[in-house]
Design a protein around this motif. Sequence first.
Motif, mmCIF file in Angstrom:
data_model
loop_
_atom_site.group_PDB
_atom_site.id
_atom_site.type_symbol
_atom_site.label_atom_id
_atom_site.label_comp_id
_atom_site.label_asym_id
_atom_site.label_seq_id
_atom_site.Cartn_x
_atom_site.Cartn_y
_atom_site.Cartn_z
ATOM 1 N N LEU A 110 15.990 39.533 -7.991
ATOM 2 C CA LEU A 110 17.278 38.688 -8.827
ATOM 3 C C LEU A 110 16.445 37.503 -9.378
ATOM 4 C CD1 LEU A 110 20.087 38.540 -10.080
ATOM 5 C CD2 LEU A 110 20.698 37.092 -7.627
ATOM 6 N N ARG A 111 15.684 36.871 -8.571
ATOM 7 C CA ARG A 111 14.971 35.676 -9.047
ATOM 8 C C ARG A 111 13.792 35.992 -10.106
ATOM 9 N NH1 ARG A 111 10.076 33.280 -7.926
ATOM 10 N NH2 ARG A 111 9.928 31.109 -7.745
ATOM 11 N N SER A 112 13.103 37.318 -10.126
ATOM 12 C CA SER A 112 12.277 37.493 -10.948
ATOM 13 C C SER A 112 13.038 37.747 -12.241
ATOM 14 C CB SER A 112 11.469 38.765 -10.417
ATOM 15 O OG SER A 112 10.587 38.440 -9.531
ATOM 16 N N SER A 113 14.306 38.509 -12.079
ATOM 17 C CA SER A 113 15.142 38.819 -13.359
ATOM 18 C C SER A 113 15.351 37.495 -14.049
ATOM 19 C CB SER A 113 16.289 39.486 -12.792
ATOM 20 O OG SER A 113 17.289 39.863 -14.083
ATOM 21 N N VAL A 114 15.996 36.448 -13.128
ATOM 22 C CA VAL A 114 16.234 35.213 -13.895
ATOM 23 C C VAL A 114 14.980 34.584 -14.779
ATOM 24 C CG1 VAL A 114 17.241 32.862 -13.329
ATOM 25 C CG2 VAL A 114 18.158 34.710 -12.429
ATOM 26 N N LEU A 115 13.893 34.706 -14.082
ATOM 27 C CA LEU A 115 12.809 33.914 -14.830
ATOM 28 C C LEU A 115 12.146 34.675 -15.829
ATOM 29 C CD1 LEU A 115 10.990 32.860 -11.285
ATOM 30 C CD2 LEU A 115 11.791 31.559 -13.061
ATOM 31 N N LEU A 116 12.466 35.899 -15.935
ATOM 32 C CA LEU A 116 12.037 36.749 -16.980
ATOM 33 C C LEU A 116 12.883 36.901 -18.114
ATOM 34 C CD1 LEU A 116 9.851 39.450 -14.638
ATOM 35 C CD2 LEU A 116 8.929 37.085 -16.231
ATOM 36 N N GLU A 117 14.145 36.725 -17.845
ATOM 37 C CA GLU A 117 15.120 36.920 -18.791
ATOM 38 C C GLU A 117 14.958 36.438 -20.085
ATOM 39 O OE1 GLU A 117 19.921 36.490 -18.930
ATOM 40 O OE2 GLU A 117 19.021 34.961 -17.996
ATOM 41 N N MET A 118 14.921 37.065 -20.940
ATOM 42 C CA MET A 118 14.997 36.793 -22.486
ATOM 43 C C MET A 118 16.072 35.918 -22.860
ATOM 44 S SD MET A 118 11.935 38.017 -23.244
ATOM 45 C CE MET A 118 11.895 38.236 -25.103
ATOM 46 N N ARG A 119 15.715 34.890 -23.689
ATOM 47 C CA ARG A 119 16.743 33.763 -24.111
ATOM 48 C C ARG A 119 16.241 33.273 -25.538
ATOM 49 N NH1 ARG A 119 19.179 30.542 -19.155
ATOM 50 N NH2 ARG A 119 18.539 32.067 -17.629
ATOM 51 N N ASP A 120 17.550 32.827 -26.309
ATOM 52 C CA ASP A 120 17.399 32.573 -27.481
ATOM 53 C C ASP A 120 16.501 30.940 -27.647
ATOM 54 O OD1 ASP A 120 18.551 34.627 -28.858
ATOM 55 O OD2 ASP A 120 20.536 33.514 -28.861
ATOM 56 N N PRO A 121 15.669 30.930 -28.313
ATOM 57 C CA PRO A 121 14.867 29.578 -28.397
ATOM 58 C C PRO A 121 15.664 28.419 -28.616
ATOM 59 C CG PRO A 121 14.037 31.345 -30.019
ATOM 60 C CD PRO A 121 15.044 31.874 -29.414
ATOM 61 N N GLY A 122 16.693 28.796 -29.188
ATOM 62 C CA GLY A 122 17.854 27.524 -29.708
ATOM 63 C C GLY A 122 18.555 27.212 -28.278
ATOM 64 N N GLU A 123 18.415 27.745 -27.365
ATOM 65 C CA GLU A 123 19.350 27.393 -26.111
ATOM 66 C C GLU A 123 18.765 26.536 -25.426
ATOM 67 O OE1 GLU A 123 20.880 30.762 -23.648
ATOM 68 O OE2 GLU A 123 20.884 32.089 -25.565
ATOM 69 N N GLU A 124 19.399 25.917 -24.307
ATOM 70 C CA GLU A 124 18.474 25.082 -23.579
ATOM 71 C C GLU A 124 18.197 25.785 -22.162
ATOM 72 O OE1 GLU A 124 19.814 21.041 -23.279
ATOM 73 O OE2 GLU A 124 20.207 20.935 -25.242
ATOM 74 N N PRO A 125 17.636 26.599 -21.945
ATOM 75 C CA PRO A 125 17.561 27.558 -20.802
ATOM 76 C C PRO A 125 16.905 27.189 -19.595
ATOM 77 C CG PRO A 125 15.721 28.142 -22.250
ATOM 78 C CD PRO A 125 16.368 27.164 -23.031
ATOM 79 N N ALA A 126 16.176 25.921 -19.656
ATOM 80 C CA ALA A 126 15.345 25.319 -18.402
ATOM 81 C C ALA A 126 16.468 24.933 -17.535
ATOM 82 C CB ALA A 126 14.565 24.421 -18.940
ATOM 83 N N ALA A 127 17.427 24.039 -17.712
ATOM 84 C CA ALA A 127 18.307 23.411 -16.786
ATOM 85 C C ALA A 127 19.039 24.832 -16.058
ATOM 86 C CB ALA A 127 19.117 22.654 -17.354
ATOM 87 N N ASP A 128 19.781 25.551 -16.988
ATOM 88 C CA ASP A 128 20.493 26.689 -16.367
ATOM 89 C C ASP A 128 19.632 27.787 -15.575
ATOM 90 O OD1 ASP A 128 22.838 28.463 -16.072
ATOM 91 O OD2 ASP A 128 21.804 29.763 -17.473
ATOM 92 N N ARG A 129 18.278 27.822 -16.021
ATOM 93 C CA ARG A 129 17.654 28.587 -15.268
ATOM 94 C C ARG A 129 17.075 28.284 -13.827
ATOM 95 N NH1 ARG A 129 12.806 31.363 -18.676
ATOM 96 N NH2 ARG A 129 14.481 32.417 -19.554
#
Length: 68
Positions: free
Chosen positions: A24-43
């Motif tokens: 699950l941890r690997s999946s979260v780290l490798l999840e594709m996200r839109d560049p416009g999102e702010e993924p760092a904090a959520d991830r």
Amino acid sequence: MIETIHVDLTPDQRELLLKGLSYLRSSVLLEMRDPGEEPAADREKQVRIIESLAEQLGGSRPAAAMPV
């Protein structure tokens, strides 16, 4: 309020849960996200929760595979 649930696990069940948390941890780290999102904090929040649960189960904290 934090609700605590106590669960009796066999050693095999515990190991299976720890292995699943690792995936699950690997999946979260490798999840594709839109560049416009702010993924760092959520991830980072999701990874911290997963790592905390793994530590509570008595497993070691997984080494960081990739920078977030």
